[in-house]
Scaffold this active site. Structure first.
Site, PDB file in Angstrom:
ATOM      1  N   HIS A 119     -24.668   8.708 -58.343  1.00 23.27           N
ATOM      2  CA  HIS A 119     -23.314   8.159 -58.312  1.00 23.27           C
ATOM      3  C   HIS A 119     -22.578   8.292 -59.642  1.00 23.27           C
ATOM      4  CE1 HIS A 119     -20.087   5.701 -56.760  1.00 23.27           C
ATOM      5  NE2 HIS A 119     -20.239   4.812 -57.726  1.00 23.27           N
ATOM      6  N   SER A 159     -15.934   6.479 -59.298  1.00 21.28           N
ATOM      7  CA  SER A 159     -16.098   5.270 -58.508  1.00 21.28           C
ATOM      8  C   SER A 159     -14.838   4.399 -58.593  1.00 21.28           C
ATOM      9  CB  SER A 159     -17.356   4.523 -58.960  1.00 21.28           C
ATOM     10  OG  SER A 159     -17.724   3.547 -58.029  1.00 21.28           O
ATOM     11  N   ASP A 208     -25.773  10.467 -54.101  1.00 20.22           N
ATOM     12  CA  ASP A 208     -24.992   9.236 -54.259  1.00 20.22           C
ATOM     13  C   ASP A 208     -25.491   8.202 -53.253  1.00 20.22           C
ATOM     14  OD1 ASP A 208     -23.095   7.239 -54.482  1.00 20.22           O
ATOM     15  OD2 ASP A 208     -21.390   8.608 -54.546  1.00 20.22           O
TER      16      ASP A 208
END
Length: 280
Positions: free
Chosen positions: A247, A89, A217
Site C-alpha cells: 500500500h 492513500s 495492496d
C-alpha cells in the site's frame, strides 16, 4: 511532538507530495531526495492536519475539506498557484480534491482512498480494518517501537503497508509505528469516512492523471479496492500496475516510484506550466 518543518528541496517544476492516513511526510524522504537531486523539481512534502508532526486540527470534526484547505494555504505561502500533485492513500484523496479546485498541473494517485460512493461495502470494509487495528495501535503506543521485537509483531505491522514479508527498512518501520501511534486524527477521520461520501465527479478531471495500483495492496485490494476508480475516471487517465509492492510503495520501491513520478511530470510539464508563475 512539535510541528515538523515540511520537506522542501530542489528547484524546477513544483511537486507536492501527500502522505497516507496515520503516516507523515517521512514516507516521502527518499523519493523527495531523489526528485530534488535531478535538478528539475522543487519538492514540497508537508505533514497533514492532525497527523504526527503536523498542524493541529481546528475542529474535532476533521474532514477532507479541512485537510485540503490547509494544503492550499501552504501552496499559497510558497507562491504556488498549481503544482504536480502526488498523493498516496488519504493523500491521493486530497490530491483529487485539490485537482477539483484547479490546483493540479498533473495528478498521480498512488493506491488512493475515497474510491466509494456514500454507501458501499468497500468503504465499510476499509473503516473496519482500521478499527480492528486500534488495539494494536494502543499497545504500540504504550510499549513504543520496541514492540517490533516481539514475536510475530513485525509481520503484523508490515501487512498493511508492504508487499514483501520483511517490509520496509527497520528505521522506516519504526518511524511508521511512531507516526501511527501519535496520530491525533485517527478517530476523527474514521468518523468522517463513515458519514461522508467518497470521491465524486471523477469523470470531470481536467489535469493529466495517472492511477497507480499496487499488486500487494491489502488496504485497497484488487479488484474491489480500486474498481470505483477504474469505472469513473476519464478514459484519458493512465493506469499503472506495480507488481509485488504494498500500500505504501515509496518505502519498498522508492527508485521505481521516483522514476514513475518524474516520467509522468516530464511528459506533461510543458503543456501544464503556468508562464511566469513563482515556484518558490
Amino acid at each position: 511532538m512539535a510541528q515538523r518543518e515540511p520537506i522542501h528541496a530542489g528547484t524546477g517544476e513544483p511537486v507536492l507530495l501527500l502522505h497516507p492516513f496515520l503516516c507523515s511526510q517521512n514516507v516521502w524522504n527518499t523519493v523527495a531526495d531523489d526528485l530534488a537531486a535531478t535538478g528539475r523539481f522543487e519538492v514540497y512534502a508537508p505533514t497533514m492536519l492532525g497527523h504526527h508532526g503536523g498542524r493541529p486540527s481546528p475542529s474535532w470534526l476533521l474532514h477532507t475539506a479541512m485537510l485540503v484547505d490547509d494544503i492550499e494555504q501552504r501552496m499559497d505561502e510558497l507562491g504556488w498557484q498549481t503544482a504536480h500533485i502526488v498523493g498516496n492513500s488519504l493523500g491521493g484523496w486530497a490530491a483529487f480534491e485539490l485537482e477539483r479546485r484547479g490546483r493540479a498541473r498533473t495528478l498521480t494517485a498512488i493506491a488512493p482512498a475515497g474510491g466509494w460512493p456514500h454507501h458501499s461495502l468497500s468503504k465499510y470494509e476499509t473503516v473496519l480494518k482500521f478499527v480492528l487495528g486500534g488495539p494494536a495501535l494502543i499497545a504500540a503506543r504504550l510499549v513504543g517501537p520496541r514492540i517490533l521485537t516481539w514475536p510475530f509483531v513485525r509481520r503484523l505491522a508490515t501487512l498493511p503497508v508492504s508487499g514483501p514479508a520483511d517490509g520496509p527498512p527497520e528505521a522506516e518501520l519504526r518511524a511508521l509505528v511512531e507516526d501511527a501511534t501519535h496520530c491525533r486524527a485517527y478517530l476523527q477521520l474514521l468518523v468522517k469516512t463513515l458519514h461522508l461520501p467518497g470521491l465524486l465527479e471523477l469523470a470531470g478531471l481536467g489535469a493529466p492523471t495517472q492511477l497507480v495500483l499496487c499488486e500487494k495492496d491489502r488496504v485497497f485490494p484488487t479488484p474491489r479496492g480500486n474498481r470505483y476508480f477504474l469505472q469513473h475516471l476519464p478514459d484519458s487517465a493512465e493506469v499503472v500496475r506495480l507488481p509485488g509492492v504494498g500500500h505504501i510503495p515509496m518505502l519498498e520501491a522508492p527508485d521505481q516510484i521516483s522514476a514513475l513520478i518524474a516520467d509522468f511530470i516530464d511528459r506533461h510539464s510543458d503543456s501544464r506550466a503556468d508562464p511566469g508563475q513563482a515556484t518558490g
